[in-house]
Scaffold this motif. Structure first.
Motif, PDB file in Angstrom:
ATOM      1  N   PHE A 102      31.542  49.366  29.450  1.00 16.74           N
ATOM      2  CA  PHE A 102      32.281  48.937  28.272  1.00 16.74           C
ATOM      3  C   PHE A 102      32.825  47.520  28.461  1.00 16.74           C
ATOM      4  O   PHE A 102      32.737  46.683  27.564  1.00 16.74           O
ATOM      5  N   LEU A 103      33.374  47.247  29.634  1.00 16.71           N
ATOM      6  CA  LEU A 103      33.895  45.912  29.911  1.00 16.71           C
ATOM      7  C   LEU A 103      32.797  44.868  29.837  1.00 16.71           C
ATOM      8  O   LEU A 103      32.982  43.780  29.285  1.00 16.71           O
ATOM      9  N   ASP A 104      31.641  45.183  30.401  1.00 16.20           N
ATOM     10  CA  ASP A 104      30.524  44.237  30.386  1.00 16.20           C
ATOM     11  C   ASP A 104      30.078  43.923  28.956  1.00 16.20           C
ATOM     12  O   ASP A 104      29.723  42.787  28.638  1.00 16.20           O
ATOM     13  N   ARG A 105      30.105  44.942  28.090  1.00 12.23           N
ATOM     14  CA  ARG A 105      29.652  44.757  26.706  1.00 12.23           C
ATOM     15  C   ARG A 105      30.705  44.079  25.839  1.00 12.23           C
ATOM     16  O   ARG A 105      30.369  43.322  24.930  1.00 12.23           O
ATOM     17  N   THR A 107      34.014  42.524  26.629  1.00 11.92           N
ATOM     18  CA  THR A 107      34.941  41.443  26.940  1.00 11.92           C
ATOM     19  C   THR A 107      34.245  40.097  26.835  1.00 11.92           C
ATOM     20  O   THR A 107      33.074  39.955  27.146  1.00 11.92           O
ATOM     21  N   SER A 108      35.005  39.095  26.407  1.00 12.76           N
ATOM     22  CA  SER A 108      34.458  37.757  26.192  1.00 12.76           C
ATOM     23  C   SER A 108      34.453  36.949  27.484  1.00 12.76           C
ATOM     24  O   SER A 108      35.194  37.235  28.420  1.00 12.76           O
ATOM     25  N   LYS A 114      44.937  33.441  30.416  1.00 11.04           N
ATOM     26  CA  LYS A 114      45.763  34.214  29.483  1.00 11.04           C
ATOM     27  C   LYS A 114      44.903  34.892  28.425  1.00 11.04           C
ATOM     28  O   LYS A 114      45.122  36.070  28.086  1.00 11.04           O
ATOM     29  N   GLU A 115      43.925  34.176  27.907  1.00 11.73           N
ATOM     30  CA  GLU A 115      43.036  34.773  26.907  1.00 11.73           C
ATOM     31  C   GLU A 115      42.250  35.926  27.506  1.00 11.73           C
ATOM     32  O   GLU A 115      42.026  36.949  26.846  1.00 11.73           O
ATOM     33  N   GLN A 116      41.822  35.782  28.757  1.00  9.12           N
ATOM     34  CA  GLN A 116      41.105  36.865  29.425  1.00  9.12           C
ATOM     35  C   GLN A 116      41.984  38.100  29.560  1.00  9.12           C
ATOM     36  O   GLN A 116      41.534  39.231  29.360  1.00  9.12           O
ATOM     37  N   PHE A 117      43.238  37.888  29.906  1.00 10.92           N
ATOM     38  CA  PHE A 117      44.168  39.002  30.064  1.00 10.92           C
ATOM     39  C   PHE A 117      44.335  39.764  28.753  1.00 10.92           C
ATOM     40  O   PHE A 117      44.245  40.991  28.707  1.00 10.92           O
ATOM     41  N   PHE A 118      44.580  39.019  27.667  1.00  7.60           N
ATOM     42  CA  PHE A 118      44.795  39.678  26.374  1.00  7.60           C
ATOM     43  C   PHE A 118      43.506  40.317  25.873  1.00  7.60           C
ATOM     44  O   PHE A 118      43.544  41.358  25.193  1.00  7.60           O
ATOM     45  N   ASP A 119      42.371  39.724  26.173  1.00  6.42           N
ATOM     46  CA  ASP A 119      41.089  40.308  25.797  1.00  6.42           C
ATOM     47  C   ASP A 119      40.869  41.621  26.545  1.00  6.42           C
ATOM     48  O   ASP A 119      40.398  42.610  25.968  1.00  6.42           O
ATOM     49  N   PHE A 120      41.236  41.637  27.814  1.00  7.00           N
ATOM     50  CA  PHE A 120      41.099  42.851  28.612  1.00  7.00           C
ATOM     51  C   PHE A 120      42.043  43.941  28.097  1.00  7.00           C
ATOM     52  O   PHE A 120      41.667  45.107  27.974  1.00  7.00           O
ATOM     53  N   LYS A 161      36.466  43.957  39.681  1.00  8.80           N
ATOM     54  CA  LYS A 161      36.056  43.491  38.355  1.00  8.80           C
ATOM     55  C   LYS A 161      37.267  43.323  37.448  1.00  8.80           C
ATOM     56  O   LYS A 161      37.390  42.313  36.735  1.00  8.80           O
ATOM     57  N   ILE A 162      38.183  44.295  37.468  1.00 13.22           N
ATOM     58  CA  ILE A 162      39.387  44.207  36.636  1.00 13.22           C
ATOM     59  C   ILE A 162      40.218  42.992  37.027  1.00 13.22           C
ATOM     60  O   ILE A 162      40.737  42.268  36.166  1.00 13.22           O
TER      61      ILE A 162
END
Length: 236
Positions: A102-105, A107-108, A114-120, A161-162
């Protein structure tokens, strides 16, 4: 990831499909039935195990309870799994695999930390809408001693990965491996509370929680000089 609300409802059910279990002695000679039946039974057992392990934990969940919930005989369960440890670890690995995929599909890429954190964080909300039990299974057992060698290896890969999504202190490996437990524990804690109290959650609450967590995480990797400058700016 789409810019929709983080999560709207938690009306989640992971009960197995109510397909009557058939004992091999009562099956017909239809080749299709013989090939499909074991897969259906095994999938139903894993779904029930995930739900009960997530709700009660490993030690409070018993094999007869899992087979009753899955609507299969205990003998059917033991044809697929050697014992409870075997079933637990397979359920855990399935959860990790589904979450990782799911993460691979979803997440951007090429985002700021910060954007990565909020996307996650948004991804956690979307994943939990359909697979709440899997998320709880992962969060509760990411560092469990019950994991076998294969499961422990999968857990380590997932933790790494997380950490890539929101680890400001890139050079501190110990902290990087601690972040997954902190973030998953925070998120599932919020979901557990609202699932018990209201069975739904206000998206703004998740957004505020993400802001609070990021505020703390983002300061971990800062040097004392950087922190001093920030304080001076705030005073000014």
């Amino acid at each position: 990831m789409e810019n929709s609300s983080l999560i709207e409802t938690l009306g989640i059910s992971s009960d197995p499909e109510h397909i009557p279990d058939q004992d091999p002695i009562h099956e017909t000679n239809n080749e299709t039935q013989l090939h499909k039946k074991p897969d259906v039974s095994k999938e139903r057992i894993v779904r029930s195990a995930l739900k009960l392990f997530a709700e009660r934990g490993f030690f409070e969940t018993r094999i007869p309870e899992i087979s009753a919930h899955a609507k299969v005989g205990v003998g059917t369960l033991y044809r697929h799994f050697r014992n409870k440890d075997h079933l637990f670890n397979e359920a855990f690995r399935i959860s990790v695999q589904e979450f990782s995929e799911f993460l691979d599909r979803s997440t951007s890429k090429n985002l700021s930390p910060k954007e990565q954190f909020f996307d996650f964080w948004k991804g956690l909300g979307l994943f939990s809408q359909g697979k709440f039990d899997q998320l709880i299974m992962i969060e509760r057992n990411l560092t469990s001693y019950i994991l076998d060698e294969e499961s422990a290896k999968d857990a380590l890969i997932l933790k790494e990965k997380i950490s890539e999504y929101f680890a400001p202190a890139e050079n501190d490996q110990n902290l990087r491996l601690l972040y997954p437990s902190l973030i998953l524990g925070s998120f599932t804690g919020i979901l557990r509370y609202h699932r018990i109290q209201e069975n739904n959650i206000d998206p703004s609450l998740l957004e505020q929680s993400a802001e609070m967590l990021w505020e703390g995480f983002s300061k971990v990797g800062q040097s004392p000089l950087t922190k001093k400058k920030e304080k001076q700016i705030k005073k000014a």
